[in-house]
Design an enzyme around this catalytic site. Structure first.
Site, PDB file in Angstrom:
ATOM      1  N   HIS A  10       0.743  -1.095  -0.166  1.00 48.59           N
ATOM      2  CA  HIS A  10      -0.138   0.093  -0.061  1.00 48.59           C
ATOM      3  C   HIS A  10       0.982   1.188   0.091  1.00 48.59           C
ATOM      4  O   HIS A  10       1.788   1.375   0.719  1.00 48.59           O
ATOM      5  CB  HIS A  10      -0.701  -0.102   1.201  1.00 48.59           C
ATOM      6  CG  HIS A  10      -1.888   1.050   1.361  1.00 48.59           C
ATOM      7  ND1 HIS A  10      -2.013   1.931   2.396  1.00 48.59           N
ATOM      8  CD2 HIS A  10      -2.831   1.552   0.538  1.00 48.59           C
ATOM      9  CE1 HIS A  10      -3.122   2.622   2.224  1.00 48.59           C
ATOM     10  NE2 HIS A  10      -3.494   2.470   1.096  1.00 48.59           N
ATOM     11  N   HIS A  52      -1.146  11.337  -2.022  1.00 51.85           N
ATOM     12  CA  HIS A  52      -2.605  10.736  -1.343  1.00 51.85           C
ATOM     13  C   HIS A  52      -3.495  11.878  -1.068  1.00 51.85           C
ATOM     14  O   HIS A  52      -4.812  11.992  -1.270  1.00 51.85           O
ATOM     15  CB  HIS A  52      -2.453   9.958  -0.055  1.00 51.85           C
ATOM     16  CG  HIS A  52      -3.661   9.351   0.316  1.00 51.85           C
ATOM     17  ND1 HIS A  52      -4.332   9.854   1.223  1.00 51.85           N
ATOM     18  CD2 HIS A  52      -4.189   8.263   0.191  1.00 51.85           C
ATOM     19  CE1 HIS A  52      -5.594   9.252   1.566  1.00 51.85           C
ATOM     20  NE2 HIS A  52      -5.343   8.214   0.946  1.00 51.85           N
TER      21      HIS A  52
HETATM   22  O1  G3P Z   1      -6.611   1.599  -3.022  1.00 53.31           O
HETATM   23  C1  G3P Z   1      -6.679   0.961  -1.897  1.00 53.31           C
HETATM   24  C2  G3P Z   1      -6.544   2.087  -1.049  1.00 53.31           C
HETATM   25  O2  G3P Z   1      -5.359   2.914  -1.328  1.00 53.31           O
HETATM   26  C3  G3P Z   1      -7.869   2.994  -0.890  1.00 53.31           C
HETATM   27  O3  G3P Z   1      -7.401   3.796   0.292  1.00 53.31           O
HETATM   28  O4  G3P Z   1      -6.985   6.204   1.306  1.00 53.31           O
HETATM   29  O5  G3P Z   1      -5.340   4.494   0.926  1.00 53.31           O
HETATM   30  O6  G3P Z   1      -5.808   5.646  -1.080  1.00 53.31           O
HETATM   31  P1  G3P Z   1      -6.651   5.083   0.317  1.00 53.31           P
HETATM   32 MG    MG Z   2      -4.758   4.874  -2.422  1.00 53.21          MG
END
Ligand code: G3P
Ligand code: MG
Length: 247
Positions: A10, A52
């Site tokens: 992630h 992000h």
């Molecule tokens: O795509 C999975 C995840 O990254 C979605 O949430 O807020 O971490 O971008 P976020």
């Molecule tokens: Mg994401």
């Protein structure tokens, strides 16, 4: 249905390095990860940056925003100090060199189209058109990046710009009409917050023929349970706890 890796880091390297940076990709590689998720947003001058949050303050200093700042200025911002002094030299990556690094190192990408508020269409179009240019001759479909978004508008624009690139629709909890939305956008997979998933919902997604991706799963027992429900992919922050070959 899901031709990609099962374990995905992630935001580049999870919590082992500052998110969405080259240092995160390096950390992923050190942990044996060759599959990453990261977020792309447009600067004021319409350039993709790997960020992000739409606003500065958490991962970069200041009080500005991505959509109100030119890419060359965003790229100067310190994206590492918030994580620790060892990362003080890290900068906000521009999308193109970041994706080229992934491509060059054999890192599969789940590119999350993360529009700043009001920029859904432009961001979806930009990401898809740029990826199309980065992979002009790719004949192996499993090597193409998967474009995901919580924004149906962004995904529709991505489809218009590059219909052949694989897409994914992301949700928190699955809404009642998840399947209709997924079919309408012609997506390959559905991405959900694992905390809201049940075995029955997982089965429904799989029975409908979609790939099923869960974020953000940091506990090995939970990951094992999700995989036993038929989940195809686990997006994790804990690449130090969940090895790339976890199953
Ligand atoms: O795509 C999975 C995840 O990254 C979605 O949430 O807020 O971490 O971008 P976020
Ligand atoms: Mg994401």
């Amino acid at each position: 249905m899901w031709p990609y890796p099962t374990m995905i880091a992630h935001r580049g390297g999870g919590t082992t390095a500052p998110e969405n940076t080259l240092a995160a990709l390096a950390a992923g590689l050190r942990h044996g990860y060759h599959a990453v998720e990261f977020d792309v947003m447009l600067s004021r001058d319409g350039i993709g940056v790997v960020m992000h949050d739409p606003d500065f303050g958490r991962t970069v200093p200041g009080s500005g925003s991505v959509a109100a700042t030119d890419a060359t200025d965003i790229a100067q911002l310190d994206a590492g100090s918030w994580f620790g002094p060892d990362y003080a030299g890290e900068r906000v990556p521009l999308f193109v060199p970041f994706a080229e690094f992934c491509k060059g190192h054999g890192i599969w990408m789940n590119i999350e189209i993360k529009p700043a508020p009001g920029h859904d269409e432009a961001t979806g179009r930009y990401v898809a058109a740029t990826v199309k240019q980065l992979f002009p001759l790719e004949s192996d479909a499993t090597k193409l990046p998967l474009l995901s978004s919580f924004s149906a508008t962004a995904l529709a624009a991505a489809r218009a710009a590059a219909p052949d690139l694989p897409r994914a629709l992301a949700f928190g909890a699955l809404p009642d009409d998840w399947e209709g939305q997924a079919r309408e956008l012609g997506v390959l997979s559905v991405h959900v917050d694992h905390a809201h998933l049940t075995p029955a919902l997982a089965q429904a997604v799989k029975a409908a023929g979609f790939g099923l991706f869960c974020y953000t799963v940091n506990d090995p027992e939970r990951a094992r349970a999700l995989l036993s429900w038929g989940v195809d992919a686990i997006c994790t922050d804990r690449i130090d706890l969940l090895p790339a070959d976890f199953n």
